[in-house]
Write a protein that holds these residues in place. Structure first.
Motif, short mmCIF file in Angstrom:
data_model
loop_
_atom_site.label_atom_id
_atom_site.label_comp_id
_atom_site.label_asym_id
_atom_site.label_seq_id
_atom_site.Cartn_x
_atom_site.Cartn_y
_atom_site.Cartn_z
N VAL A 34 0.86 -1.18 0.00
CA VAL A 34 0.00 0.00 0.00
C VAL A 34 0.89 1.23 0.00
O VAL A 34 1.69 1.42 0.93
CB VAL A 34 -0.93 0.04 1.23
N LEU A 35 0.78 2.05 -1.02
CA LEU A 35 1.46 3.35 -1.05
C LEU A 35 0.48 4.37 -0.51
O LEU A 35 -0.49 4.73 -1.17
CB LEU A 35 1.88 3.70 -2.48
N ALA A 36 0.69 4.82 0.73
CA ALA A 36 -0.23 5.71 1.43
C ALA A 36 0.38 7.11 1.49
O ALA A 36 1.37 7.34 2.18
CB ALA A 36 -0.51 5.18 2.84
N VAL A 37 -0.24 8.05 0.78
CA VAL A 37 0.39 9.34 0.48
C VAL A 37 -0.38 10.49 1.12
O VAL A 37 -1.60 10.61 0.96
CB VAL A 37 0.45 9.52 -1.06
N ASP A 38 0.34 11.35 1.79
CA ASP A 38 -0.21 12.53 2.46
C ASP A 38 -0.65 13.58 1.44
O ASP A 38 0.12 13.98 0.58
CB ASP A 38 0.90 13.09 3.37
N VAL A 39 -1.93 14.02 1.54
CA VAL A 39 -2.41 15.11 0.68
C VAL A 39 -3.00 16.24 1.53
O VAL A 39 -3.92 16.93 1.11
CB VAL A 39 -3.44 14.63 -0.37
N SER A 40 -2.47 16.42 2.74
CA SER A 40 -2.95 17.49 3.60
C SER A 40 -2.53 18.85 3.04
O SER A 40 -1.72 18.93 2.11
CB SER A 40 -2.41 17.31 5.02
N ARG A 41 -3.05 19.93 3.60
CA ARG A 41 -2.86 21.25 3.00
C ARG A 41 -1.45 21.81 3.16
O ARG A 41 -1.14 22.84 2.57
CB ARG A 41 -3.87 22.24 3.58
N PHE A 140 -5.35 -10.40 -3.91
CA PHE A 140 -4.11 -11.16 -4.07
C PHE A 140 -3.68 -11.69 -2.70
O PHE A 140 -4.09 -11.17 -1.66
CB PHE A 140 -2.99 -10.27 -4.63
N GLU A 141 -2.81 -12.66 -2.73
CA GLU A 141 -2.20 -13.17 -1.50
C GLU A 141 -0.72 -12.87 -1.55
O GLU A 141 -0.02 -13.29 -2.48
CB GLU A 141 -2.44 -14.68 -1.37
N GLY A 142 -0.21 -12.11 -0.57
CA GLY A 142 1.19 -11.73 -0.56
C GLY A 142 1.97 -12.48 0.50
O GLY A 142 1.46 -12.70 1.60
N THR A 143 3.21 -12.83 0.17
CA THR A 143 4.06 -13.45 1.18
C THR A 143 4.47 -12.43 2.24
O THR A 143 4.79 -12.79 3.37
CB THR A 143 5.32 -14.06 0.55
N ARG A 144 4.42 -11.13 1.86
CA ARG A 144 4.63 -10.04 2.83
C ARG A 144 3.57 -8.97 2.58
O ARG A 144 3.12 -8.78 1.46
CB ARG A 144 6.03 -9.43 2.68
N ARG A 145 3.19 -8.26 3.66
CA ARG A 145 2.23 -7.17 3.56
C ARG A 145 2.88 -5.91 4.13
O ARG A 145 3.32 -5.90 5.28
CB ARG A 145 0.95 -7.49 4.33
N VAL A 146 2.95 -4.86 3.31
CA VAL A 146 3.70 -3.65 3.66
C VAL A 146 2.85 -2.42 3.41
O VAL A 146 2.19 -2.29 2.37
CB VAL A 146 5.01 -3.56 2.84
N ILE A 147 2.86 -1.50 4.38
CA ILE A 147 2.29 -0.17 4.21
C ILE A 147 3.44 0.83 4.13
O ILE A 147 4.31 0.85 5.00
CB ILE A 147 1.36 0.21 5.38
N ASP A 148 3.43 1.63 3.09
CA ASP A 148 4.47 2.63 2.86
C ASP A 148 3.83 4.00 3.08
O ASP A 148 3.08 4.48 2.24
CB ASP A 148 4.98 2.47 1.42
N ILE A 149 4.12 4.62 4.22
CA ILE A 149 3.54 5.92 4.58
C ILE A 149 4.51 7.04 4.22
O ILE A 149 5.66 7.05 4.67
CB ILE A 149 3.25 5.99 6.10
N SER A 150 4.04 8.00 3.40
CA SER A 150 4.86 9.18 3.13
C SER A 150 4.10 10.43 3.55
O SER A 150 2.87 10.51 3.39
CB SER A 150 5.22 9.27 1.64
N GLY A 151 4.81 11.40 4.10
CA GLY A 151 4.17 12.64 4.53
C GLY A 151 5.17 13.65 5.02
O GLY A 151 6.36 13.34 5.19
N ASP A 152 4.68 14.90 5.26
CA ASP A 152 5.59 15.97 5.67
C ASP A 152 5.25 16.55 7.04
O ASP A 152 5.69 17.66 7.37
CB ASP A 152 5.63 17.07 4.61
N GLY A 153 4.46 15.81 7.83
CA GLY A 153 4.11 16.34 9.15
C GLY A 153 3.77 15.23 10.12
O GLY A 153 3.73 14.05 9.78
N VAL A 154 3.49 15.65 11.36
CA VAL A 154 3.16 14.71 12.42
C VAL A 154 1.65 14.50 12.48
O VAL A 154 0.88 15.24 11.87
CB VAL A 154 3.67 15.22 13.78
N ASN A 155 1.25 13.51 13.22
CA ASN A 155 -0.18 13.20 13.40
C ASN A 155 -0.83 14.32 14.21
O ASN A 155 -0.44 14.59 15.35
CB ASN A 155 -0.31 11.87 14.14
#
Length: 243
Positions: A34-41, A140-155
């Motif tokens: 999962v490519l999870a991409v920050d689109v905040s302001r 699909f069935e993956g041998t590994r499951r990965v989340i890739d988080i990109s962003g420019d700020g904190v929660n």
């Protein structure tokens, strides 16, 4: 009559399975990503363009394709997600298998055509929760499951990011990070530590988890390519890296 109906149904199912881009149920791949991409302001239009172009160029890079073809199964499955505040997450590109240069190029072209939103706050926790749901729904069935988080700020919206991270890790999911180091306003909680350290301490986790920090949006594409190659290969190395 019943026999003819069953034959017709079988023929329709077989034809549907041949449609381009249709995944066979539980088709195996090396990695579900999962490519999870920050689109905040805090990300303006120019930066958003650099971000998109970084992902497009990285996924279609011959070295990335070589890495994904070098796996045991020779393919990965990818979905592209955008997130902002706790109220906004969406799947921009559906799950797609990528196992060739042509498939990587097609994915890159699709991302170029996808619309983009820009919203308010930054909820890394909600982005992780949504990404976990995307993994659960993957065809699909993956041998590994990965989340890739990109962003420019904190929660600064939604629940604690550490709780979302820990819930994902409990399911055997790995979370890697791509913090973008810049001087944009955070629109909320101020940075008490550098963003790369924040990602290292509060966001990433799981076996072999790592982050690649982009020093700016201009270097984002290099960081994405480096990160994808390492994620696909499942290679070890330092927890923190820079581009």
């Amino acid at each position: 009559m019943r026999r003819r109906s069953l034959l017709a149904a079988g023929g329709l199912a077989a034809a549907a399975a041949l449609l381009p881009g249709r995944a066979r149920a539980e088709e195996a791949v090396d990695v579900l990503l999962v490519l999870a991409v920050d689109v905040s302001r805090s990300i303006d239009e120019d930066e958003a363009r650099l971000q998109r172009e970084g992902y497009r160029a990285a996924m279609s890079d011959p070295k990335v394709v070589e890495a994904l073809q070098g796996g045991i199964l020779g393919a990965i499955a990818v979905t592209y997600v955008e997130w902002a505040g706790a109220e906004y997450q969406r799947q921009v590109l559906p799950w797609q298998r990528i196992g060739s240069q042509a498939e990587a190029n097609r994915w890159s072209d699709m991302l170029a055509e996808a619309p983009r939103a820009s919203l308010s706050w930054t909820s890394i926790s909600a982005g992780i929760d949504f990404s976990v749901r995307m993994l659960a729904e993957a065809p699909f069935e993956g041998t590994r499951r990965v989340i890739d988080i990109s962003g420019d700020g904190v929660n600064n919206s939604g629940g604690p990011v550490e709780a979302a991270r820990d819930a994902a890790l409990a399911q055997g999911i790995v979370i890697n990070g791509l913090p973008i180091m810049n001087d944009n306003p955070t629109f909320g909680r101020r940075l008490s530590i550098p963003l790369d350290r924040y990602y290292a301490e509060s966001v990433i986790g799981g076996a072999g988890a790592f982050l690649v920090a982009a020093e700016s949006f201009e270097s984002f594409g290099v960081a994405v390519r480096r990160k994808l190659i390492r994620e696909i290969a499942g290679a070890g190395g330092p927890v923190m890296n820079y581009a």
